[in-house]
Structure formats: C-alpha cells, structure tokens
Design an enzyme around this catalytic site. Sequence first.
Site, PDB file in Angstrom:
ATOM      1  N   GLU A  30      26.251  59.864  34.458  1.00  0.00           N
ATOM      2  CA  GLU A  30      25.030  60.258  35.155  1.00  0.00           C
ATOM      3  C   GLU A  30      24.697  59.099  36.264  1.00  0.00           C
ATOM      4  O   GLU A  30      25.263  57.949  36.283  1.00  0.00           O
ATOM      5  CB  GLU A  30      24.222  60.582  34.232  1.00  0.00           C
ATOM      6  CG  GLU A  30      23.595  59.275  33.676  1.00  0.00           C
ATOM      7  CD  GLU A  30      22.267  59.295  33.126  1.00  0.00           C
ATOM      8  OE1 GLU A  30      21.137  59.525  34.255  1.00  0.00           O
ATOM      9  OE2 GLU A  30      21.512  59.192  32.046  1.00  0.00           O
ATOM     10  N   LYS A  91      14.977  62.259  41.739  1.00  0.00           N
ATOM     11  CA  LYS A  91      15.584  62.269  40.334  1.00  0.00           C
ATOM     12  C   LYS A  91      16.001  63.767  40.127  1.00  0.00           C
ATOM     13  O   LYS A  91      15.005  64.557  40.398  1.00  0.00           O
ATOM     14  CB  LYS A  91      14.405  61.760  39.478  1.00  0.00           C
ATOM     15  CG  LYS A  91      14.744  62.043  38.039  1.00  0.00           C
ATOM     16  CD  LYS A  91      13.699  61.404  37.358  1.00  0.00           C
ATOM     17  CE  LYS A  91      13.802  61.938  35.593  1.00  0.00           C
ATOM     18  NZ  LYS A  91      12.805  61.516  34.788  1.00  0.00           N
ATOM     19  N   VAL A 111      20.823  63.691  32.789  1.00  0.00           N
ATOM     20  CA  VAL A 111      21.852  64.282  31.950  1.00  0.00           C
ATOM     21  C   VAL A 111      21.935  65.974  32.265  1.00  0.00           C
ATOM     22  O   VAL A 111      23.074  66.495  32.358  1.00  0.00           O
ATOM     23  CB  VAL A 111      21.227  64.198  30.563  1.00  0.00           C
ATOM     24  CG1 VAL A 111      22.059  65.106  29.604  1.00  0.00           C
ATOM     25  CG2 VAL A 111      21.493  62.625  30.009  1.00  0.00           C
ATOM     26  N   SER A 145      12.046  67.425  28.007  1.00  0.00           N
ATOM     27  CA  SER A 145      13.001  67.176  29.023  1.00  0.00           C
ATOM     28  C   SER A 145      13.689  68.469  29.151  1.00  0.00           C
ATOM     29  O   SER A 145      14.212  69.294  28.150  1.00  0.00           O
ATOM     30  CB  SER A 145      13.953  65.973  28.838  1.00  0.00           C
ATOM     31  OG  SER A 145      14.734  65.891  29.756  1.00  0.00           O
ATOM     32  N   LYS A 164      15.899  58.667  23.840  1.00  0.00           N
ATOM     33  CA  LYS A 164      15.075  57.463  23.944  1.00  0.00           C
ATOM     34  C   LYS A 164      14.039  57.395  22.913  1.00  0.00           C
ATOM     35  O   LYS A 164      13.179  58.338  22.795  1.00  0.00           O
ATOM     36  CB  LYS A 164      14.662  57.391  25.418  1.00  0.00           C
ATOM     37  CG  LYS A 164      15.645  56.896  26.193  1.00  0.00           C
ATOM     38  CD  LYS A 164      15.310  56.769  27.752  1.00  0.00           C
ATOM     39  CE  LYS A 164      15.124  58.014  28.281  1.00  0.00           C
ATOM     40  NZ  LYS A 164      15.979  58.827  29.304  1.00  0.00           N
TER      41      LYS A 164
HETATM   42  N1  PSU Z   1      19.059  57.120  29.882  1.00  0.00           N
HETATM   43  C1  PSU Z   1      18.652  55.819  30.233  1.00  0.00           C
HETATM   44  N2  PSU Z   1      18.042  55.615  31.324  1.00  0.00           N
HETATM   45  C2  PSU Z   1      17.417  56.788  31.935  1.00  0.00           C
HETATM   46  C3  PSU Z   1      17.999  57.954  31.475  1.00  0.00           C
HETATM   47  C4  PSU Z   1      18.548  58.226  30.441  1.00  0.00           C
HETATM   48  O1  PSU Z   1      19.208  54.847  29.586  1.00  0.00           O
HETATM   49  O2  PSU Z   1      17.023  56.482  32.930  1.00  0.00           O
HETATM   50  C5  PSU Z   1      17.311  59.121  32.402  1.00  0.00           C
HETATM   51  C6  PSU Z   1      18.694  60.312  32.271  1.00  0.00           C
HETATM   52  O3  PSU Z   1      19.196  60.772  33.368  1.00  0.00           O
HETATM   53  C7  PSU Z   1      17.754  61.634  31.496  1.00  0.00           C
HETATM   54  C8  PSU Z   1      16.466  61.290  32.050  1.00  0.00           C
HETATM   55  O4  PSU Z   1      18.355  62.761  31.723  1.00  0.00           O
HETATM   56  O5  PSU Z   1      16.279  59.986  31.926  1.00  0.00           O
HETATM   57  C9  PSU Z   1      15.478  62.125  31.374  1.00  0.00           C
HETATM   58  O6  PSU Z   1      14.389  62.264  32.110  1.00  0.00           O
HETATM   59  P1  PSU Z   1      13.109  63.359  31.736  1.00  0.00           P
HETATM   60  O7  PSU Z   1      12.570  62.967  30.594  1.00  0.00           O
HETATM   61  O8  PSU Z   1      12.351  63.432  32.932  1.00  0.00           O
HETATM   62  O9  PSU Z   1      13.844  64.657  31.790  1.00  0.00           O
HETATM   63 MN    MN Z   2       9.681  65.258  31.503  1.00  0.00          MN
END
Ligand code: PSU
Ligand code: MN
Length: 305
Positions: A30, A91, A111, A145, A164
């Site tokens: 990604e 993003k 992702v 997400s 995370k």
């Molecule tokens: N893992 C990491 N750093 C990141 C991300 C994942 O170590 O920046 C990113 C991935 O691209 C994941 C996104 O899909 O954060 C999720 O963002 P959100 O919570 O806004 O869906």
């Molecule tokens: Mn979000």
Amino acid sequence: MTPQTASPFIDIHPPVAEALRAGKPVVALESTIITHGMPYPDNGAMAAKVEQIIIEGGATPATIAVVNGRIKIGLSDGERESLAMTGDAMKLSRADIGFAVAESRTGGTTVAATMIAAHIAGIKVFATGGIGGVHKGAEKSFDISADLDELARTPVIVVSAGAKAILDIEKTLEVLETRGVPVVGHACETMPAFWSRQSRFRAPLTLHNAEEIARFYETRQALGLSGGILIANPVPRNDEISADEMAGYIEAAQKAAEAQNVTGKAVTPFLLGKILELTDGRSLKTNIALVENNARLAAEIAKAL
Ligand code: PSU
Ligand code: MN
C-alpha cells in the site's frame, strides 16, 4: 484479471506485468503508509527497503498508488521516491479512488483501495503495517475504517501486524467476525497489537506457516466463500514496545485529537504522528520493523500459492 473497462486507467509496471504473465509470485504494497503514515525521508527509505525484502524473498513487489489519475500497479524507484515527497497527496480509500482517477489526482492507497487495485490486477497477497478498524469511541463517532468492509468483499490476503493499537481491537474483531472475515494469527494464539506482540484478545484462528495460509486461501476460494483473509503477524520481539507502555502514549494522542477536533480521514495520520512525537521516534522504528516482517511473510505466502 484486469476487467476490460478498468484497464485504460491502469499502468502495470513492466517487472510486475511480466511476473503476472509468467504466474510468478507478486506481493502488493500500500502507499498511504508512504503518504500519510510516516514522515519524509523515512517513508521513502521504508518503501524501498520493503520492496527489496520482497525481492530477496523471491517475489516481485508491486507498490500501488494513484499518480496523476493513473492507477499504478508497481512504481519505478523514481516514482516511489517522488510519491514519498508529495506533501499534498490524497488519502484514497474505496470512496475516493475513482475520484482521484477521474480528476487526475495523486494519492496513497489505503488497505481498502490497495486491495481493490491488487484484485483488479490479479494479485492475491498484500503486505501492510496495520489495517484500519473500529476507532475507540466509535459508538459516538461512527468511525469504522472502510478496510473492514473491503476485507469482507475482496479476495486478497492482507498480511498485517493486527489492527493498529490506536483502535478498539475488541470491536474491530467483532466487526470482522460479523462480516465473515477470517482473522488468522501467524504462529500465535493471541492477537498482536501492532507495536506490541500481544493484545488482550485471542486470535480467532491460528496457522503456523505460509503453506498453511495458502491452503486456507485456496480452500476458501474453492468453497466459493467471498472476501479476503486478515493475517495478524506479531512484530519481532526485539522491535516491540510493550502494550502497557504504548497505552499511555495512545491515550495522550487520543486526548490531543479530541482537543484539536481531528475527525474523519485525518484521525489515523494524526494519531500516528502524535505517537511518533511522544515516543521520540521509537514507534516509527517499530512500525518499520513490523512492515518489513510482514513483507517477508507475504513473499512466502505468494510463493506458496
Ligand atoms: N498502517 C500503518 N500506517 C498507516 C496505515 C496503516 O502502519 O498509515 C494506513 C493504512 O493505509 C490503512 C489506513 O488502510 O491507515 C486506515 O485509515 P482509516 O482508519 O482512515 O481507514
Ligand atoms: Mn476513519
């Protein structure tokens, strides 16, 4: 395989195209982690190193991104480095990848969006750091997400270090179960928590090596079960920061996000940046180590498939 209607918008990097044509192992990567997950120049160095690890593992890396409206399946060294330096990249998740294409924009794919592009290109395995999930306080913010929905619908194996730890891991596991997404601990019974090897929750399933993971994926395909598989691969012991220590930083980062009214897509990048500050860069070192570790496993899975 590339649907006819998508192909005019896609550029497949020649080494990736050749590997796919020859049926050789390919691992997708990604790029939100490059554009929004880490500061420059560590982001570019990490992205280059991870590609190198996949090559050493016997597979072809395909970093996925949208550059000036083109969906890139694999980047040249120059393209990758220039993405790492793009300060205002979007993003891109499922909701916005089509917008970026239509409007000739540049962005890192999350992702979710990386799974979509990988699947269109015929790539079955994808390595990342941690997936997005259900945020703490989601009962008020509704912040869940799009990665979770994508895992439920798109048949790609996502190798992560779990969700995370800034997320509500328990609720994330619940949503994944509801949506029919298998969550597999790689050689572990406990769900990892990104920077830490262990969370407080059990891994719903456990498999011990790449061959077992490949067999599970192929069995699901044969049974006609749609959607992907989430692999949770714990960070190497020497690189981990304990869950107890992380808890303090995560809480402080969360408080700062609330105080500054950070919402929506900005939440994850904000929290990662804040935690980097609070840990004096240690969280970044761990983040890089776990992505590298996931790339190694993803290359093995790609070969086993
Ligand atoms: N893992 C990491 N750093 C990141 C991300 C994942 O170590 O920046 C990113 C991935 O691209 C994941 C996104 O899909 O954060 C999720 O963002 P959100 O919570 O806004 O869906
Ligand atoms: Mn979000």
